[in-house]
Design a protein around this motif. Structure first.
Motif, PDB file in Angstrom:
ATOM      1  N   TYR A   1       0.829  -1.214   0.000  1.00 55.03           N
ATOM      2  CA  TYR A   1       0.000   0.000   0.000  1.00 55.03           C
ATOM      3  C   TYR A   1       0.861   1.261   0.000  1.00 55.03           C
ATOM      4  CZ  TYR A   1      -4.294  -2.660   0.774  1.00 55.03           C
ATOM      5  OH  TYR A   1      -5.357  -3.510   0.643  1.00 55.03           O
TER       6      TYR A   1
ATOM      7  N   LEU B   1       2.034   1.689  -3.480  1.00 52.45           N
ATOM      8  CA  LEU B   1       0.908   2.174  -4.276  1.00 52.45           C
ATOM      9  C   LEU B   1       0.689   3.673  -4.035  1.00 52.45           C
ATOM     10  CD1 LEU B   1      -1.170   0.921  -6.220  1.00 52.45           C
ATOM     11  CD2 LEU B   1      -2.640   0.513  -4.238  1.00 52.45           C
ATOM     12  N   GLU B   2       0.772   4.073  -2.789  1.00 54.57           N
ATOM     13  CA  GLU B   2       0.607   5.488  -2.441  1.00 54.57           C
ATOM     14  C   GLU B   2       1.703   6.349  -3.072  1.00 54.57           C
ATOM     15  OE1 GLU B   2      -0.976   7.055   1.604  1.00 54.57           O
ATOM     16  OE2 GLU B   2       1.215   7.080   1.712  1.00 54.57           O
TER      17      GLU B   2
ATOM     18  N   LEU C   1       0.940   6.219  -7.105  1.00 51.03           N
ATOM     19  CA  LEU C   1      -0.238   6.971  -7.540  1.00 51.03           C
ATOM     20  C   LEU C   1      -0.271   8.386  -6.970  1.00 51.03           C
ATOM     21  CD1 LEU C   1      -3.193   4.419  -7.147  1.00 51.03           C
ATOM     22  CD2 LEU C   1      -2.220   5.292  -9.280  1.00 51.03           C
TER      23      LEU C   1
ATOM     24  N   LYS D   1      -0.646  10.293  -2.860  1.00 54.87           N
ATOM     25  CA  LYS D   1      -1.569  10.191  -1.730  1.00 54.87           C
ATOM     26  C   LYS D   1      -2.977  10.653  -2.109  1.00 54.87           C
ATOM     27  CE  LYS D   1      -0.133  10.447   2.962  1.00 54.87           C
ATOM     28  NZ  LYS D   1       0.686  11.064   3.956  1.00 54.87           N
TER      29      LYS D   1
ATOM     30  N   LYS E   1      -4.469  10.792  -5.130  1.00 52.85           N
ATOM     31  CA  LYS E   1      -5.172   9.890  -6.046  1.00 52.85           C
ATOM     32  C   LYS E   1      -5.639   8.631  -5.330  1.00 52.85           C
ATOM     33  CE  LYS E   1      -3.470  10.910 -10.668  1.00 52.85           C
ATOM     34  NZ  LYS E   1      -2.720  10.353 -11.805  1.00 52.85           N
ATOM     35  N   LEU E   2      -4.807   8.090  -4.437  1.00 56.33           N
ATOM     36  CA  LEU E   2      -5.212   6.894  -3.706  1.00 56.33           C
ATOM     37  C   LEU E   2      -6.402   7.212  -2.805  1.00 56.33           C
ATOM     38  CD1 LEU E   2      -4.745   3.916  -3.184  1.00 56.33           C
ATOM     39  CD2 LEU E   2      -3.110   4.559  -1.386  1.00 56.33           C
TER      40      LEU E   2
ATOM     41  N   LEU F   1      -9.379   7.389  -4.988  1.00 57.95           N
ATOM     42  CA  LEU F   1      -9.814   6.052  -5.385  1.00 57.95           C
ATOM     43  C   LEU F   1     -10.646   5.414  -4.272  1.00 57.95           C
ATOM     44  CD1 LEU F   1      -9.814   3.629  -7.311  1.00 57.95           C
ATOM     45  CD2 LEU F   1      -7.592   2.980  -6.336  1.00 57.95           C
ATOM     46  N   TYR F   2     -10.159   5.473  -3.041  1.00 60.00           N
ATOM     47  CA  TYR F   2     -10.914   4.938  -1.905  1.00 60.00           C
ATOM     48  C   TYR F   2     -12.286   5.614  -1.814  1.00 60.00           C
ATOM     49  CZ  TYR F   2      -6.796   2.610   0.163  1.00 60.00           C
ATOM     50  OH  TYR F   2      -5.720   1.810   0.416  1.00 60.00           O
TER      51      TYR F   2
END
Length: 144
Positions: free
Chosen positions: A116, A119-120, A123, A125, A127-128, A131-132
């Motif tokens: 994660y 990913l953060e 992408l 912070k 954008k993640l 997404l959530y």
């Protein structure tokens, strides 16, 4: 014969592809521990919530009841979970992770959190978080 032209992309398929893409990073660690994806989802629920009624495990781990019965039986056999009748309602069964199961959650949570964090960074912070937020909104919309 021509196919039907759909004006929108296949969102369920894209969500499944996204899930599979995410799991390609996690699955090797699960397999090293001898866990299936379903077993990991059960352990994650138990790691987050402690002792849980089996119906809640099924809902939160997205495993149908009959399948969950088999998953829990194998996990109990392997010493990862313990099941018992709910002291407050003998008609219900509760399940909890054993110390061995909780140890696996601790070990694997590092791998998952590392992914994660990657990913953060990849992408960003914002954008993640977006997404959530969008996924939560979609779920709420479809459940209403």
């Amino acid at each position: 014969m021509t196919g039907t032209a759909f004006p929108h992309r296949n969102l369920p398929r894209l969500l499944l592809q996204a899930r599979e893409a995410l799991m390609t990073k996690t699955r090797p660690s699960l397999r090293e521990q001898g866990l299936s994806d379903q077993q990991w989802r059960v352990l994650r629920v138990l790691g987050e919530h402690g002792t849980v009624e089996t119906g809640r495990v099924a809902r939160e781990a997205y495993i149908l009841g009959p399948s969950l019965t088999g998953v829990l039986a194998r996990m109990e056999r392997d010493g990862l979970v313990r099941r018992e009748r709910d002291p407050a309602d003998q008609r219900r069964t509760v399940v909890e992770a054993t110390p061995r199961g909780l140890d696996m959650v601790g070990q694997l949570s590092q791998t998952v959190e590392d992914h994660y964090r990657w990913l953060e960074r990849s992408l960003g912070k914002q954008k993640l978080a977006q997404l959530y937020e969008l996924l939560d909104e979609l779920i709420a919309l479809e459940q209403s």
